[in-house]
Design a protein around this motif. Structure first.
Motif, PDB file in Angstrom:
ATOM      1  N   ILE A 147       0.820  -1.083  -0.049  1.00 56.04           N
ATOM      2  CA  ILE A 147      -0.060  -0.139  -0.065  1.00 56.04           C
ATOM      3  C   ILE A 147       1.075   1.148  -0.177  1.00 56.04           C
ATOM      4  CG2 ILE A 147      -1.665   1.320   1.429  1.00 56.04           C
ATOM      5  CD1 ILE A 147      -2.858  -1.128   2.311  1.00 56.04           C
ATOM      6  N   SER A 148       0.407   2.336  -0.952  1.00 54.02           N
ATOM      7  CA  SER A 148       1.308   3.592  -0.957  1.00 54.02           C
ATOM      8  C   SER A 148       0.384   4.600  -0.643  1.00 54.02           C
ATOM      9  CB  SER A 148       1.915   3.781  -2.404  1.00 54.02           C
ATOM     10  OG  SER A 148       2.446   4.927  -2.318  1.00 54.02           O
ATOM     11  N   MET A 149       0.536   5.347   0.570  1.00 58.83           N
ATOM     12  CA  MET A 149      -0.410   6.271   0.911  1.00 58.83           C
ATOM     13  C   MET A 149      -0.105   7.629   0.122  1.00 58.83           C
ATOM     14  SD  MET A 149      -2.109   4.429   3.316  1.00 58.83           S
ATOM     15  CE  MET A 149      -3.002   5.970   4.021  1.00 58.83           C
ATOM     16  N   GLY A 150      -0.903   7.884  -0.645  1.00 55.74           N
ATOM     17  CA  GLY A 150      -0.744   9.362  -1.283  1.00 55.74           C
ATOM     18  C   GLY A 150      -1.512  10.502  -0.424  1.00 55.74           C
ATOM     19  N   ILE A 178       3.677  -0.783   3.988  1.00 53.52           N
ATOM     20  CA  ILE A 178       2.742   0.127   3.690  1.00 53.52           C
ATOM     21  C   ILE A 178       4.167   1.400   3.563  1.00 53.52           C
ATOM     22  CG2 ILE A 178       1.491   2.131   4.631  1.00 53.52           C
ATOM     23  CD1 ILE A 178      -0.125  -0.312   5.785  1.00 53.52           C
ATOM     24  N   GLU A 179       4.047   2.342   2.626  1.00 50.74           N
ATOM     25  CA  GLU A 179       4.782   3.350   2.058  1.00 50.74           C
ATOM     26  C   GLU A 179       4.186   4.436   2.136  1.00 50.74           C
ATOM     27  OE1 GLU A 179       6.729   3.092  -1.610  1.00 50.74           O
ATOM     28  OE2 GLU A 179       7.858   1.042  -1.056  1.00 50.74           O
ATOM     29  N   GLU A 180       4.920   5.928   2.780  1.00 48.37           N
ATOM     30  CA  GLU A 180       4.254   6.903   3.180  1.00 48.37           C
ATOM     31  C   GLU A 180       3.764   7.577   1.946  1.00 48.37           C
ATOM     32  OE1 GLU A 180       7.123   8.908   5.425  1.00 48.37           O
ATOM     33  OE2 GLU A 180       6.586   8.046   7.162  1.00 48.37           O
ATOM     34  N   GLY A 181       4.591   7.569   0.746  1.00 43.68           N
ATOM     35  CA  GLY A 181       3.994   8.215  -0.540  1.00 43.68           C
ATOM     36  C   GLY A 181       3.271   9.497  -0.542  1.00 43.68           C
ATOM     37  N   GLY A 182       4.294  10.566   0.243  1.00 40.06           N
ATOM     38  CA  GLY A 182       3.653  11.876   0.148  1.00 40.06           C
ATOM     39  C   GLY A 182       3.074  12.235   1.497  1.00 40.06           C
ATOM     40  N   THR A 183       2.878  11.498   2.400  1.00 40.82           N
ATOM     41  CA  THR A 183       2.208  11.755   3.715  1.00 40.82           C
ATOM     42  C   THR A 183       3.271  11.115   4.801  1.00 40.82           C
ATOM     43  OG1 THR A 183       1.232   9.573   3.846  1.00 40.82           O
ATOM     44  CG2 THR A 183      -0.159  11.507   2.974  1.00 40.82           C
ATOM     45  N   LYS A 226      12.458   0.405   5.943  1.00 46.25           N
ATOM     46  CA  LYS A 226      13.146   1.625   5.158  1.00 46.25           C
ATOM     47  C   LYS A 226      12.754   2.850   5.390  1.00 46.25           C
ATOM     48  CE  LYS A 226      11.225   0.743   0.818  1.00 46.25           C
ATOM     49  NZ  LYS A 226      11.354   0.497  -0.789  1.00 46.25           N
ATOM     50  N   VAL A 227      13.476   3.953   5.026  1.00 51.20           N
ATOM     51  CA  VAL A 227      12.940   5.275   5.382  1.00 51.20           C
ATOM     52  C   VAL A 227      11.645   5.490   4.420  1.00 51.20           C
ATOM     53  CG1 VAL A 227      13.341   7.695   4.844  1.00 51.20           C
ATOM     54  CG2 VAL A 227      15.212   6.291   5.366  1.00 51.20           C
ATOM     55  N   GLY A 228      10.572   5.903   5.386  1.00 54.84           N
ATOM     56  CA  GLY A 228       9.084   5.921   4.668  1.00 54.84           C
ATOM     57  C   GLY A 228       8.340   4.628   4.280  1.00 54.84           C
ATOM     58  N   ALA A 229       8.818   3.507   4.935  1.00 57.96           N
ATOM     59  CA  ALA A 229       8.125   2.310   4.699  1.00 57.96           C
ATOM     60  C   ALA A 229       7.922   1.692   5.825  1.00 57.96           C
ATOM     61  CB  ALA A 229       8.728   1.674   3.588  1.00 57.96           C
ATOM     62  N   TYR A 230       7.078   0.697   6.283  1.00 54.12           N
ATOM     63  CA  TYR A 230       6.780  -0.003   7.264  1.00 54.12           C
ATOM     64  C   TYR A 230       6.250  -1.449   6.985  1.00 54.12           C
ATOM     65  CZ  TYR A 230       6.928   4.491   9.642  1.00 54.12           C
ATOM     66  OH  TYR A 230       7.312   5.689  10.007  1.00 54.12           O
ATOM     67  N   GLY A 231       6.777  -2.407   7.674  1.00 53.99           N
ATOM     68  CA  GLY A 231       5.976  -3.841   7.315  1.00 53.99           C
ATOM     69  C   GLY A 231       5.638  -4.516   8.505  1.00 53.99           C
ATOM     70  N   TYR A 232       5.027  -5.421   8.265  1.00 46.10           N
ATOM     71  CA  TYR A 232       4.143  -6.523   9.192  1.00 46.10           C
ATOM     72  C   TYR A 232       4.110  -7.804   8.582  1.00 46.10           C
ATOM     73  CZ  TYR A 232       0.897  -7.869  12.808  1.00 46.10           C
ATOM     74  OH  TYR A 232       0.291  -8.667  13.793  1.00 46.10           O
ATOM     75  N   SER A 254      -2.050   6.935  11.421  1.00 45.18           N
ATOM     76  CA  SER A 254      -2.511   8.512  11.699  1.00 45.18           C
ATOM     77  C   SER A 254      -1.325   9.259  11.133  1.00 45.18           C
ATOM     78  CB  SER A 254      -2.962   8.857  13.287  1.00 45.18           C
ATOM     79  OG  SER A 254      -1.662   8.793  14.106  1.00 45.18           O
ATOM     80  N   TRP A 255      -1.483  10.583  10.741  1.00 43.72           N
ATOM     81  CA  TRP A 255      -0.464  11.289  10.379  1.00 43.72           C
ATOM     82  C   TRP A 255      -0.754  12.833  10.763  1.00 43.72           C
ATOM     83  CZ3 TRP A 255      -3.297   8.062   7.168  1.00 43.72           C
ATOM     84  CH2 TRP A 255      -4.115   9.035   6.229  1.00 43.72           C
TER      85      TRP A 255
END
Length: 877
Positions: A720-723, A840-845, A857-863, A876-877
């Protein structure tokens, strides 16, 4: 040969510990066995402990002619003398009529020789297995295999010599035997060479884990030796055995059985004794004062430790069925926790060390509340178990009074759990580290909801159990070896009647008998028509909608139209809870069929009985399943209280994992089941204000009219990439079909796969990857009850692997943008916990992720987890 034996097996082997374990497992399955060996006396010595001597013979190879009436044959070679492995195999295949039996040939991994294997002509009736490093009781230390040599060297020379880069593949003996027997009696990897290995362990890890158990070891690497390598071009099956447990069990057995060499307790004395002269203390008064102060400062920790220890004893007493002992222990533990709490509170004001006692005070408070919860739980379980016995028993009882007791006790439990959550949250806000940790580990909201809805269910139990008016429920037996949207193919159904709080009747019916009575035409959904080839719609295919309440109502409609029967609700159950219950009851004997049904053979035996000589209209299937259901309930009634507790736990896990789904006409209890997610409905949980609720779920329907799900292995990857204004999704489902190609159509997996997504989702593509080739699949899109479903047809041949990739976009659709994101991943009914990887990647958020996620990695989270139940994650952001 014993003419009454159901299965006959021939074992060709010396008396190694693998062959002994295989023999014992086969005897437990009521098989008749002939052992062929060159050393009859050794086998007799090692089987003296077996009392069932009438079910196996030990025969000298010189005087034995292979009987072509044997069902199965097993060869174990090279586990004592590896150099003789292929010589022994030559003797085995020279036996007359050996090809008449289904055969499993087993070698140790150490003896693999590609030239030798290439010379072996493998028929579709033969499987060749190369086993990893076997550990466990009765291990053969006289063997020349790597694992035996290593253990001997560590025990008697206190060192471990390995090749550079050597790795071990440890398998616990019971795990290996369980897999071998399963393959032997099922379809198995016949016609193949398979490496059955434990999880790879480096030489350094193996040395370290052994050193923890038996003392200091000197590692040594031999540059002249070559490390073992897994050969390419062969299938590999990984058996996950716990190395620490396997080694501990091995050493425990060796310690009690080694007689000719030093025992494990005898270690080298590597340090010299140092004699220190005792001196009189110069300041006895100061020492005494310091001791007193030390005791005062340690007292809260000592009492806390005692409290935790007594709580552990209470828990053990509880699970073993000793309620009174457990309750008394919880009260005692709570007393010590209160003492620790008071002491920590006094010392928490001391400058410098106050923070330590602040943590200790919360730990004691939390322990005190946990003990209170334990005290509340015991009478709930006791009364629930008693109610369970009464429902299945023959005695008249007052269900209203018993349900009221449970409801009252759950009210007390509710208050204690709610208070525990409150004090933990309050301590977390005061920066108590332990409290913050507990909040990430314990889902208080889930427990509070469970107890709250449980109170409602307890209050409505008399009505559900037909206290004043008889209640009948439709029980759908769903075979998840033929996966369908709500769990599995409906091959049979039961009618369960409760009267005055007791189970008064249980009958099982063959679904084809009912379907044969349907008058008229019912138009089926297009996928059933197009892929199942059914022109009509029947009860057996009524569970096409993954939303269980919808499918349940449809099943009721078909039941009414086919056999004119109305019911008060529908319950669907697959094989999982039945298998789990059989683990606690042990074998259930069906006298009319001469069968012992166990958790291991449930599927194979049931399929064999209900499908052999079956045709629509016969009562064979219904008679068998009725006998099995009633006998299983009889065995459950006989269980001890502690075992009945395990049955209740199994039912809870089955409801949570969607192996058991309930739809009732009574609105109040149905709303409770719905709130707990036990009704199998498709919902998108709300995640609060200013929050976008996302939905992802897969639904498979086996439309190949076979039981190929017995083989299918599945894994899921969600990216998932969060724009700022959209969310990009990529869901990859990997399907592996390890079935033997020789099975033909019965080993092919044909599935109609649907993916659930939010109503605002926009599909990009569906692509199938098979090795280096790829294919765009034509999707079928529908909108159903507030969400979208994207369906495609997937076919997977035996031995094949495919990746099905769905990609889509969903938007926040709000102004201003949402500041929270909730991701709901729905588990399909009938599956037993597929591995899932979420990225899940931040993708601008800038995200503030759920605590379960780790920064990859920078800006990315895994589970990573297994999807044993629905999963809800929040950002949340």
């Amino acid at each position: 040969m014993n003419p009454q034996a159901k299965l006959s097996v021939c074992i060709f082997s010396d008396a190694n510990f693998l062959a002994l374990n295989i023999l014992e497992n086969l005897l437990s399955r009521n098989c008749f066995i002939n052992i062929i060996t060159k050393d009859v006396n050794n086998w007799r010595d090692k089987t003296m402990h077996l009392s069932i001597k009438s079910k196996f013979n030990i025969l000298d190879i010189k005087n034995f002619a292979f009987d072509n009436h044997y069902d199965y044959a097993i060869f174990c070679g090279g586990f004592v003398n590896s150099t003789e492995a292929y010589v022994e195999y030559t003797g085995f295949i020279s036996l007359p009529n050996i090809n008449a039996a289904k055969t499993v040939v087993i070698f140790p991994f150490d003896v693999f020789d590609r030239d030798q294997v290439d010379r072996i002509k493998i028929s579709n009736n033969t499987a060749i297995l190369f086993l990893g490093d076997l550990l466990g009781p009765r291990i053969d230390l006289d063997s020349d295999l790597l694992i035996a040599r290593s253990l001997s060297e560590m025990l008697w020379k206190r060192k471990l010599t390995l090749a550079v880069g050597e790795t071990f593949y440890p398998i616990f003996i019971a795990d290996a035997v369980r897999l071998i027997i399963k393959w032997l009696f099922s379809f198995g990897p016949y016609g193949k060479v398979v490496f059955v290995l434990g999880s790879q362990v480096s030489g350094d890890t193996f040395w370290s884990d052994n050193q923890k158990l038996i003392g200091k070891l000197e590692p040594k690497y031999d540059t002249g030796k070559s490390a073992r390598i897994i050969p390419k071009g062969f299938e590999t099956e990984v058996v996950n055995s716990n190395l620490g447990f396997s080694l501990a069990e091995t050493y425990n057995w060796l310690k009690n059985n080694l007689t000719s060499r030093p025992t494990l307790s005898e270690k080298k004395n590597e340090t010299k004794k140092i004699v220190v002269k005792k001196k009189k203390p110069a300041f006895p008064k100061i020492k005494t004062a310091l001791s007193i102060f030390g005791i005062v400062f340690l007292f809260p920790f000592i009492t806390l430790f005692i409290s935790l220890l007594v709580s552990f004893v209470a828990y053990k007493s509880f699970v073993s069925g000793r309620d009174s002992a457990a309750q008394n222990s919880f009260y005692l533990a709570r007393t010590f926790a209160v003492i620790s709490e008071k002491g920590s509170d006094i010392l928490s004001f001391i400058p410098g060390v106050g923070l330590i006692y602040k943590e200790a005070k919360f730990a004691a408070t939390f322990a005190k509340q946990s003990d209170a919860v334990g005290i509340d739980v015991i009478p709930i379980v006791r009364n629930s178990t008693q109610l369970f016995e009464n429902v299945l028993g023959n005695q008249v009882y007052d269900s209203i009074n018993q349900s009221a007791k449970i409801e009252t006790e759950m009210a007390l439990l509710y208050n204690d759990v709610l208070f525990t959550k409150t004090i933990t949250k309050s301590a977390s806000e005061k920066n108590v580290v332990l409290a913050k940790k507990i909040l990430t580990k314990i889902d208080f909201e889930r427990f509070i909801k469970l107890i709250s809805e449980g109170r409602i269910l307890a209050g409505n139990l008399p009505e559900l159990l037909g206290q004043d008016k008889s209640k009948t429920y439709l029980l759908l037996f769903e075979n998840n070896m033929e996966l369908r949207p709500t769990g599995g193919f409906i091959g049979s159904f039961g009618l369960v009647t409760f009267d005055a709080g007791r189970l008064s009747d249980l009958t099982v019916n063959d679904v084809y008998s009912a379907d044969g009575q349907l008058n008229g035409h019912v138009e089926p959904p297009l996928p059933i028509k197009n892929y199942l080839g059914e022109a009509n719609w029947w009860l057996r295919d009524s569970n096409w909608d993954p939303d269980f309440p919808t499918s349940a109502k449809r099943a009721e409609w078909f039941l009414d139209k086919e056999i004119s029967k109305q019911v008060d609700g529908v319950v669907a159950v697959d094989l999982f809870p039945i298998k789990e219950i059989l683990k606690y009851t042990g074998p259930v004997f069906l006298s009319d069929y001469g069968l012992d049904i166990t958790s291991e053979n449930l599927y194979e035996k049931t399929q064999a009985e209900v499908e052999s000589n079956f045709f629509p209209g016969t009562h064979k299937k219904a008679s068998f399943l009725t006998a099995l259901s009633r006998n299983l309930l009889t065995e459950v009634i006989k269980l001890k209280t502690s075992q009945k507790l395990n049955i209740l736990k199994t039912l809870y896990n089955s409801l949570d994992g969607r192996h058991l789904q309930i739809y009732l006409h009574d609105n109040v209890p149905q709303e409770a089941f719905s709130a707990l997610g036990w009704d199998g409905a498709i919902v998108i949980p709300t995640c609060g204000t200013s929050c976008y609720s996302d939905l992802v779920g897969t639904v498979e329907a086996n439309v190949g009219t076979n039981k190929a799900n017995y083989f299918i292995q599945r894994s899921i990857n969600l990216d998932i990439s969060m724009g700022v204004s959209k969310i990009d999704h990529k869901l990859t489902v990997t399907l592996k079909n390890p079935a033997n190609p020789a099975l033909g159509p019965s080993g092919r997996y044909k599935t109609y796969m649907r993916v659930l997504m939010p109503i605002d989702a926009s599909l990009n593509s569906v692509v199938s990857y098979n090795g280096d080739s790829q294919e765009r699949l034509p999707p079928e899109l529908t909108e159903v009850k507030g969400h979208k479903e994207v369906g495609v047809l997937v076919e997977l041949l035996a031995g094949d692997t495919k990746k099905i990739e769905f990609s889509w976009i969903s938007g926040f659709g709000g102004s201003p943008p949402f500041m929270n994101y909730g991701l709901y991943i729905r588990k399909q009914a009938g599956t037993e916990g597929d591995p899932i990887n979420i990225n899940i990647e931040e993708g601008g958020t800038k995200l503030n992720p759920d605590p379960r996620f780790a920064l990859t990695k920078v800006g990315a989270y895994g589970y990573n987890t297994t999807l044993a139940r629905d999963l809800f994650l929040r950002f949340s952001w």
